[in-house]
Design a protein around this motif. Structure first.
Motif, PDB file in Angstrom:
ATOM      1  N   HIS A  30      51.164   7.314  38.281  1.00 22.34           N
ATOM      2  CA  HIS A  30      50.077   6.726  37.497  1.00 22.34           C
ATOM      3  C   HIS A  30      48.934   7.700  37.197  1.00 22.34           C
ATOM      4  O   HIS A  30      48.174   7.463  36.251  1.00 22.34           O
ATOM      5  CB  HIS A  30      49.535   5.484  38.199  1.00 22.34           C
ATOM      6  N   HIS A  31      48.799   8.781  37.987  1.00 23.10           N
ATOM      7  CA  HIS A  31      47.633   9.645  37.806  1.00 23.10           C
ATOM      8  C   HIS A  31      47.944  11.129  37.621  1.00 23.10           C
ATOM      9  O   HIS A  31      47.021  11.918  37.410  1.00 23.10           O
ATOM     10  CB  HIS A  31      46.669   9.464  38.983  1.00 23.10           C
ATOM     11  N   THR A  32      49.220  11.510  37.715  1.00 22.40           N
ATOM     12  CA  THR A  32      49.576  12.916  37.522  1.00 22.40           C
ATOM     13  C   THR A  32      50.638  13.094  36.450  1.00 22.40           C
ATOM     14  O   THR A  32      50.494  13.953  35.580  1.00 22.40           O
ATOM     15  CB  THR A  32      50.079  13.549  38.840  1.00 22.40           C
ATOM     16  N   ILE A  40      50.369  21.654  33.124  1.00 19.84           N
ATOM     17  CA  ILE A  40      50.104  23.019  33.595  1.00 19.84           C
ATOM     18  C   ILE A  40      51.154  23.427  34.628  1.00 19.84           C
ATOM     19  O   ILE A  40      51.670  24.550  34.602  1.00 19.84           O
ATOM     20  CB  ILE A  40      48.676  23.156  34.155  1.00 19.84           C
ATOM     21  N   SER A  41      51.502  22.504  35.520  1.00 24.49           N
ATOM     22  CA  SER A  41      52.543  22.797  36.519  1.00 24.49           C
ATOM     23  C   SER A  41      53.881  23.082  35.847  1.00 24.49           C
ATOM     24  O   SER A  41      54.589  24.015  36.231  1.00 24.49           O
ATOM     25  CB  SER A  41      52.687  21.629  37.497  1.00 24.49           C
ATOM     26  N   GLY A  92      48.242  17.198  41.790  1.00 22.65           N
ATOM     27  CA  GLY A  92      48.622  17.672  40.459  1.00 22.65           C
ATOM     28  C   GLY A  92      49.999  18.283  40.428  1.00 22.65           C
ATOM     29  O   GLY A  92      50.248  19.263  39.737  1.00 22.65           O
ATOM     30  N   LYS A  93      50.919  17.700  41.179  1.00 25.24           N
ATOM     31  CA  LYS A  93      52.238  18.299  41.353  1.00 25.24           C
ATOM     32  C   LYS A  93      53.195  17.926  40.225  1.00 25.24           C
ATOM     33  O   LYS A  93      53.091  16.869  39.625  1.00 25.24           O
ATOM     34  CB  LYS A  93      52.808  17.856  42.690  1.00 25.24           C
ATOM     35  N   TYR A 101      54.528  22.562  46.658  1.00 27.08           N
ATOM     36  CA  TYR A 101      54.138  22.659  45.249  1.00 27.08           C
ATOM     37  C   TYR A 101      55.192  23.541  44.586  1.00 27.08           C
ATOM     38  O   TYR A 101      55.123  24.765  44.626  1.00 27.08           O
ATOM     39  CB  TYR A 101      52.735  23.245  45.117  1.00 27.08           C
ATOM     40  N   LEU A 102      56.211  22.915  44.015  1.00 32.72           N
ATOM     41  CA  LEU A 102      57.405  23.626  43.551  1.00 32.72           C
ATOM     42  C   LEU A 102      57.159  24.705  42.501  1.00 32.72           C
ATOM     43  O   LEU A 102      57.811  25.747  42.548  1.00 32.72           O
ATOM     44  CB  LEU A 102      58.449  22.619  43.077  1.00 32.72           C
ATOM     45  N   PRO A 103      56.243  24.529  41.528  1.00 34.01           N
ATOM     46  CA  PRO A 103      56.035  25.630  40.578  1.00 34.01           C
ATOM     47  C   PRO A 103      55.553  26.916  41.242  1.00 34.01           C
ATOM     48  O   PRO A 103      55.818  28.005  40.760  1.00 34.01           O
ATOM     49  CB  PRO A 103      54.979  25.083  39.614  1.00 34.01           C
ATOM     50  N   PHE A 104      54.858  26.789  42.361  1.00 37.44           N
ATOM     51  CA  PHE A 104      54.440  27.980  43.095  1.00 37.44           C
ATOM     52  C   PHE A 104      55.612  28.527  43.899  1.00 37.44           C
ATOM     53  O   PHE A 104      55.918  29.714  43.836  1.00 37.44           O
ATOM     54  CB  PHE A 104      53.259  27.664  44.017  1.00 37.44           C
ATOM     55  N   ASN A 105      56.281  27.654  44.672  1.00 38.86           N
ATOM     56  CA  ASN A 105      57.361  28.093  45.553  1.00 38.86           C
ATOM     57  C   ASN A 105      58.584  28.606  44.803  1.00 38.86           C
ATOM     58  O   ASN A 105      59.230  29.548  45.248  1.00 38.86           O
ATOM     59  CB  ASN A 105      57.816  26.951  46.469  1.00 38.86           C
ATOM     60  N   PHE A 106      58.926  27.963  43.690  1.00 37.73           N
ATOM     61  CA  PHE A 106      60.163  28.301  42.995  1.00 37.73           C
ATOM     62  C   PHE A 106      59.961  29.092  41.705  1.00 37.73           C
ATOM     63  O   PHE A 106      60.935  29.432  41.054  1.00 37.73           O
ATOM     64  CB  PHE A 106      60.974  27.040  42.699  1.00 37.73           C
TER      65      PHE A 106
END
Length: 187
Positions: A30-32, A40-41, A92-93, A101-106
């Motif tokens: 509902h919020h992300t 952005i992610s 904001g995931k 936080y997958l965009p950072f990790n992967f």
């Protein structure tokens, strides 16, 4: 405590975890989801790999991917520990998964590692590791905090610098390892 009590208490804890995960999914949905931080992610996750595929040295793809895969796995593991013990969390995931936080990790971390490994190949691995540690610790993390993706609850930026430095040195060793000997054929 006997085995039966242990199983029951463990089940209660997992039920509570499932309830928290459902609440988190509801908040995320509902919020992300499809909000600015989600886009952005998504961009960070996709653009990192597109950039790397565009600029990578084709002959070094495999060895760089070994180093990148190491960074993916170790960052996921360290994220799990950090979130689990309450040192930080993410909002904001891209996906409603906990804790990473997958965009950072992967994407971002392994791609930046691989780009730095291929940039100025004769530069000292220690200087590169220091640049990597300082950049991630004092530029990357504060930027993610400012954007609201990363919330530190018991962590300081300078704690990250030696960790990133060491991880880069390991990734460098992986990328520069001699090729493996072929497997012997069975007779």
């Amino acid at each position: 405590m006997d085995k039966r009590e242990k199983i029951e208490q463990t089940g209660e804890i997992y039920d509570a975890f499932q309830e928290v995960h459902e609440r988190f999914f509801d908040l995320w949905y509902h919020h992300t989801f499809l909000e600015w931080d989600w886009w952005i992610s998504l961009f960070l996750g996709v653009a990192s790999w597109v950039l790397w595929f565009w600029v990578r040295p084709k002959a070094s793809t495999q060895r760089l991917l070994y180093a990148g895969t190491f960074m993916m796995l170790i960052s996921l593991f360290l994220d799990y520990i950090g979130v689990s013990v309450g040192l930080w969390y993410y909002s904001g995931k891209l996906t409603p998964t906990m804790p990473a936080y997958l965009p950072f990790n992967f994407a971002a971390l392994p791609v930046v590692t691989m780009l730095l490994l291929q940039w100025k190949p004769r530069m000292s691995k220690h200087w590169k590791g220091l640049i990597f540690g300082l950049f991630n610790g004092f530029v990357g993390e504060p930027l993610f905090v400012w954007a609201g993706f990363y919330v530190m609850t018991g962590w300081q930026y300078y704690y990250s610098v030696p960790i990133y430095y060491l991880l880069f040195l390991i990734a460098h060793a992986i990328a520069h390892a001699r090729t493996y000997e072929p497997l012997p054929t069975q007779r």
